[in-house]
Scaffold this motif. Sequence first.
Motif, PDB file in Angstrom:
ATOM      1  N   ASP A   8      -6.922   3.181  -0.812  1.00 19.29           N
ATOM      2  CA  ASP A   8      -5.577   2.973  -0.286  1.00 19.29           C
ATOM      3  C   ASP A   8      -5.617   2.053   0.918  1.00 19.29           C
ATOM      4  N   ARG A   9      -4.773   1.046   0.850  1.00 20.42           N
ATOM      5  CA  ARG A   9      -4.575   0.136   1.971  1.00 20.42           C
ATOM      6  C   ARG A   9      -3.092   0.081   2.264  1.00 20.42           C
ATOM      7  N   ARG A  10      -2.751  -0.542   3.360  1.00 24.46           N
ATOM      8  CA  ARG A  10      -1.351  -0.606   3.761  1.00 24.46           C
ATOM      9  C   ARG A  10      -0.489  -1.315   2.716  1.00 24.46           C
ATOM     10  N   THR A  11      -1.015  -2.381   2.105  1.00 24.76           N
ATOM     11  CA  THR A  11      -0.221  -3.188   1.181  1.00 24.76           C
ATOM     12  C   THR A  11      -0.552  -2.958  -0.291  1.00 24.76           C
ATOM     13  N   GLU A  12      -1.616  -2.198  -0.566  1.00 24.85           N
ATOM     14  CA  GLU A  12      -1.986  -1.985  -1.960  1.00 24.85           C
ATOM     15  C   GLU A  12      -2.730  -0.678  -2.159  1.00 24.85           C
ATOM     16  N   ARG A  13      -2.674  -0.210  -3.376  1.00 21.40           N
ATOM     17  CA  ARG A  13      -3.512   0.894  -3.839  1.00 21.40           C
ATOM     18  C   ARG A  13      -4.391   0.292  -4.922  1.00 21.40           C
ATOM     19  N   ARG A  14      -5.689   0.451  -4.786  1.00 14.63           N
ATOM     20  CA  ARG A  14      -6.638  -0.195  -5.694  1.00 14.63           C
ATOM     21  C   ARG A  14      -7.409   0.856  -6.489  1.00 14.63           C
ATOM     22  N   GLU A  41       4.366   4.070  -3.460  1.00 15.29           N
ATOM     23  CA  GLU A  41       5.166   3.916  -2.246  1.00 15.29           C
ATOM     24  C   GLU A  41       5.400   2.458  -1.857  1.00 15.29           C
ATOM     25  N   ARG A  43       3.763  -0.236  -2.552  1.00 18.85           N
ATOM     26  CA  ARG A  43       2.586  -1.107  -2.474  1.00 18.85           C
ATOM     27  C   ARG A  43       2.263  -1.689  -3.855  1.00 18.85           C
ATOM     28  N   ALA A  44       1.453  -2.702  -3.870  1.00 18.63           N
ATOM     29  CA  ALA A  44       0.959  -3.259  -5.133  1.00 18.63           C
ATOM     30  C   ALA A  44      -0.111  -2.315  -5.688  1.00 18.63           C
TER      31      ALA A  44
END
Length: 98
Positions: A8-14, A41, A43-44
Amino acid sequence: MLKISVIDRRTERRLVLEGKLIAPWVAELRTAWKAAIGKIEGRALVVDLGKVIAISQEGENALSECMSEGAKFRPSGALTRQVMKQLARKTQLGSPRR
């Protein structure tokens, strides 16, 4: 074997996939995908295929489903790049009929 890690990152979920995307592990990808998309939420959602070493037809079908639901992909290596090109073509060819 297939390992799926969620980052999980601020701009994406990988979703990072490692190993073989073949039966019975395709079901694990579908389960992880549904869980990840439920908590996206805004995010990409990125599927990282950098460490995938084999993809069956069933695996391609699962990736195609993810693609049609808006996933972005990070292919790495000849295998995953070729599979993603094929899936993108199939998706584009199928789009006008939908």
